[in-house]
Design an enzyme around this catalytic site. Sequence first.
Site: not given
Ligand code: IMP
Ligand code: MG
Length: 400
Positions: A13, A41
Amino acid sequence: MSNIAVLGAVWGDEGKGRIVHDFSKDYDWIIRFNGGANAGHTIYRDGKKYVHNLLPSIDWRSPRPKAYLGAGMVIDLDKLLDEAVKAEADFPGAAKRIYVDKNAFIVEEKHKEADKAQNAHIGSTNRGIGPAYADKISRRGTRVSDLIVTDLIVTEFFHDPCDTSIIKKLSNLGVNFVDLLTIKKDMVKADLLYEGAQGVLLDINHGIYPYVSSSDCTVGGIYASGFAFAPPTQVYGVFKCYTTKVGEGPFPTEIFDEEATKLRELGKEYGATTGRARRIGWLDLPALKYACEVSGITHLIITKLDIVAGMDIIPVCTKYDKPVVSPNNFFSAKPLYTDFSCWKSVERKANGTEAPNFELEILDFLETIEKYTQRKMEYVSCGTEPQDIINLSTITSVHT
Ligand code: IMP
Ligand code: MG
């Protein structure tokens, strides 16, 4: 031109999407290589907001770039159809410019259900990412190529066959399903932009385990997806002048007071994928340096300088009470801060007939980051318009 990568340097992010979107017109292929629809995104085209979860942050208005979804990804095909249909509706011909690697893995409904049931303690996005990668590594489950063979074979080999009709719908729209080696001959002659998803501190190997995502968010993911034949010569790490995080886990510079609320509102710090309020903290140089060291980042891009403009001071964590040599160190790190005078605005002042200049406070801030990380800052972003992404070589040097 040469091949470049744009990675999230911290917890994702950081604004990679809009950087990639702006750069994409100068590249032939915009390539996603890790993660899936957990990425969010956010990009604006002609005043309209788009969130790409699976498609790279490509600017469809330019005829040049094509989109590639690499072998390291886990793909929710319904979501892809949804994004492809939207792209095709606003930019006719876009779907034909989407290429999906047949080795990519499929996210199924059961993965999303398992995510909800098992991964709340991590703060998962519930997009099925962890369970899909678990099945992939365990050599069960379905790859894109498995859905392209006949329905008969699919049924025979897989206990839980996916609906193959989704592939037909995507193909009818124009989306291509390909083997990387058949595209390689075009790519070796082309300019490639690798778009990372998430951020280095969420990397499965080098992030703050277990509070990580399940994919390779570092430069390693590019190679794992098969692109060793076209390595990036510059790897940009994107980060904000403060820090945000969604989901659980250690966050040494987190703040909770009114300042956090103010930054969250000003910076619109709500998850693009889940809508969750992001946790807020100050810039963390030991964390950024760690990310640079483990991920292959060679250059830096800082974003959101406009959001903090006008604050009296901007605290920056310039030291932990112990050196960071392992992700485990983040669990007990105590941050020590240096207060920097903040800039009043990010308007660039005319510097005689020379290139525009920034306020000295900005240059000081950037120089400290460069010295600490030993990485060159190449761009700053200070607004939402393309002209707000500024190449620092057009500005009075931060090295003077
Ligand atoms: P997952 O990728 O959905 O398994 O989430 C695992 C961790 O990564 C969690 O803390 C999510 O909030 C974080 N996370 C996953 N994708 C993103 C992203 O694109 N931006 C920020 N945090 C992410
Ligand atoms: Mg993002």
